[in-house]
Scaffold this motif. Structure first.
Motif, PDB file in Angstrom:
ATOM      1  N   LEU A 106      27.354   7.044  15.363  1.00 43.16           N
ATOM      2  CA  LEU A 106      27.020   7.707  16.615  1.00 43.16           C
ATOM      3  C   LEU A 106      26.641   6.675  17.672  1.00 43.16           C
ATOM      4  O   LEU A 106      25.852   5.761  17.413  1.00 43.16           O
ATOM      5  N   TRP A 107      27.168   6.838  18.875  1.00 39.85           N
ATOM      6  CA  TRP A 107      26.796   5.976  19.993  1.00 39.85           C
ATOM      7  C   TRP A 107      25.505   6.487  20.602  1.00 39.85           C
ATOM      8  O   TRP A 107      25.421   7.627  21.038  1.00 39.85           O
ATOM      9  N   ARG A 108      24.480   5.629  20.637  1.00 33.85           N
ATOM     10  CA  ARG A 108      23.167   6.010  21.139  1.00 33.85           C
ATOM     11  C   ARG A 108      22.769   5.154  22.333  1.00 33.85           C
ATOM     12  O   ARG A 108      23.094   3.968  22.404  1.00 33.85           O
ATOM     13  N   LEU A 109      22.052   5.769  23.265  1.00 35.62           N
ATOM     14  CA  LEU A 109      21.527   5.040  24.420  1.00 35.62           C
ATOM     15  C   LEU A 109      20.335   4.207  23.955  1.00 35.62           C
ATOM     16  O   LEU A 109      19.280   4.751  23.623  1.00 35.62           O
ATOM     17  N   GLU A 110      20.490   2.887  23.927  1.00 32.58           N
ATOM     18  CA  GLU A 110      19.473   2.011  23.357  1.00 32.58           C
ATOM     19  C   GLU A 110      18.720   1.190  24.402  1.00 32.58           C
ATOM     20  O   GLU A 110      17.637   0.685  24.112  1.00 32.58           O
ATOM     21  N   ALA A 111      19.269   1.046  25.584  1.00 33.04           N
ATOM     22  CA  ALA A 111      18.575   0.293  26.650  1.00 33.04           C
ATOM     23  C   ALA A 111      19.163   0.717  27.984  1.00 33.04           C
ATOM     24  O   ALA A 111      20.347   1.063  28.071  1.00 33.04           O
ATOM     25  N   ALA A 112      18.328   0.704  29.012  1.00 31.32           N
ATOM     26  CA  ALA A 112      18.826   1.085  30.332  1.00 31.32           C
ATOM     27  C   ALA A 112      17.854   0.676  31.428  1.00 31.32           C
ATOM     28  O   ALA A 112      16.644   0.610  31.225  1.00 31.32           O
ATOM     29  N   LEU A 130      25.312  10.644  22.041  1.00 30.32           N
ATOM     30  CA  LEU A 130      26.054  11.261  23.133  1.00 30.32           C
ATOM     31  C   LEU A 130      25.823  12.764  23.218  1.00 30.32           C
ATOM     32  O   LEU A 130      25.737  13.318  24.306  1.00 30.32           O
ATOM     33  N   GLY A 131      25.700  13.419  22.053  1.00 32.04           N
ATOM     34  CA  GLY A 131      25.452  14.854  22.070  1.00 32.04           C
ATOM     35  C   GLY A 131      24.158  15.199  22.762  1.00 32.04           C
ATOM     36  O   GLY A 131      24.072  16.202  23.490  1.00 32.04           O
TER      37      GLY A 131
END
Length: 272
Positions: A106-112, A130-131
């Protein structure tokens, strides 16, 4: 009054489909059409740091790789910043998001660094797959999420894909984690003069893949111009009206467009 750098409504109504198209790699962050907004962005980065910056353990390599790539395009930026991600974000108007694939695929938001959110908060999304990122969007699950997952997997380093999102808003604010204030302002605005009371907000989004870490980079550049400038001639007025009318009503409701309907109709009539 400049000509808006992006007029995505000329391509038809907004859609839930990703609508990503390849662009030249050198156009990833350059030219920066919103460099004039950097001073305000730096103020948001300092004033709202806990809300606009975040990095989870394990994202360090990707952050450094992204920072190096940004600085290679935009230079060192200005000021002293507490992290490499903030230093990179200070150099460009774009928000910078890093997604990393976990052990489950799963692609996860890890930094922004997220200084111009269009009605979402980084603290509520950091670490989400992403979900979770697209959960509030009507019709986004499961089809769109699966599609984006496959697209992320297929992107090769060196490729850059671009898409656009747009809306209208009363005022020029870029840091907008909530939509409620805009709805209240719009309700109080008179129809007369709507063409000058509304502003045209565009999100220029890109995705690309870092070659060493394999992380995905999602950039968001927000351009804000007077709606009058976006409706500069009859063809643009007609295209805007067609795009506004042609959107799926469910998507329009999600974007809050019914709150602007009265003002947009008045603005279109005035533009004619």
């Amino acid at each position: 009054m400049r000509r808006p750098p992006y007029l995505p409504f000329l391509n038809g109504p907004l859609s839930l489909a990703p609508g990503l198209k390849p662009i030249a790699p050198e156009a990833w962050l350059s030219p920066d059409t919103e460099a004039h907004a950097l001073v305000d962005k730096h103020a948001v980065m300092r004033r709202h740091r806990s809300d606009v910056h975040g990095a989870r353990d394990g994202s360090e390599m990707a952050v450094l790789e992204l920072a190096s790539a940004v600085h290679a395009v935009a230079g060192p930026g200005e000021g002293d910043w507490a992290s490499a991600l903030e230093g990179a974000a200070s150099a460009v108007s774009d928000d910078l998001c890093i997604l990393i694939k976990d052990d489950e695929g799963l692609w996860r938001l890890e930094a922004a660094s997220l200084c111009a959110p269009t009605f979402w908060r980084l603290g509520e999304k950091l670490g989400e797959p992403l979900g979770g990122l697209h959960g509030p969007v009507p019709g986004a699950n499961p089809g769109m999420v699966s599609r984006i997952h496959r697209m992320f997997d297929a992107v090769q380093p060196g490729q850059v894909l671009e898409r656009f999102n747009w809306t209208v808003q009363p005022g020029t604010a870029r840091y907008t984690p909530e939509q409620t204030p805009f709805k209240k302002i719009a309700a109080d605005l008179p129809s007369a003069g709507a063409l000058d009371a509304l502003w045209f907000r565009v999100e220029r989004q890109t995705i690309s893949k870092l070659p060493m870490s394999g992380a995905m980079v999602f950039t968001i550049r927000v351009a804000i111009d007077p709606l009058r400038a976006a409706l500069a001639d009859g063809a643009q007025v007609a295209a805007f009206r067609a795009a506004w009318d042609g959107i799926d009503p469910v998507l329009a409701d999600y974007k809050g467009w019914p709150h602007y309907e009265r003002l947009v109709r008045a603005a279109l009539a005035e533009a004619i």
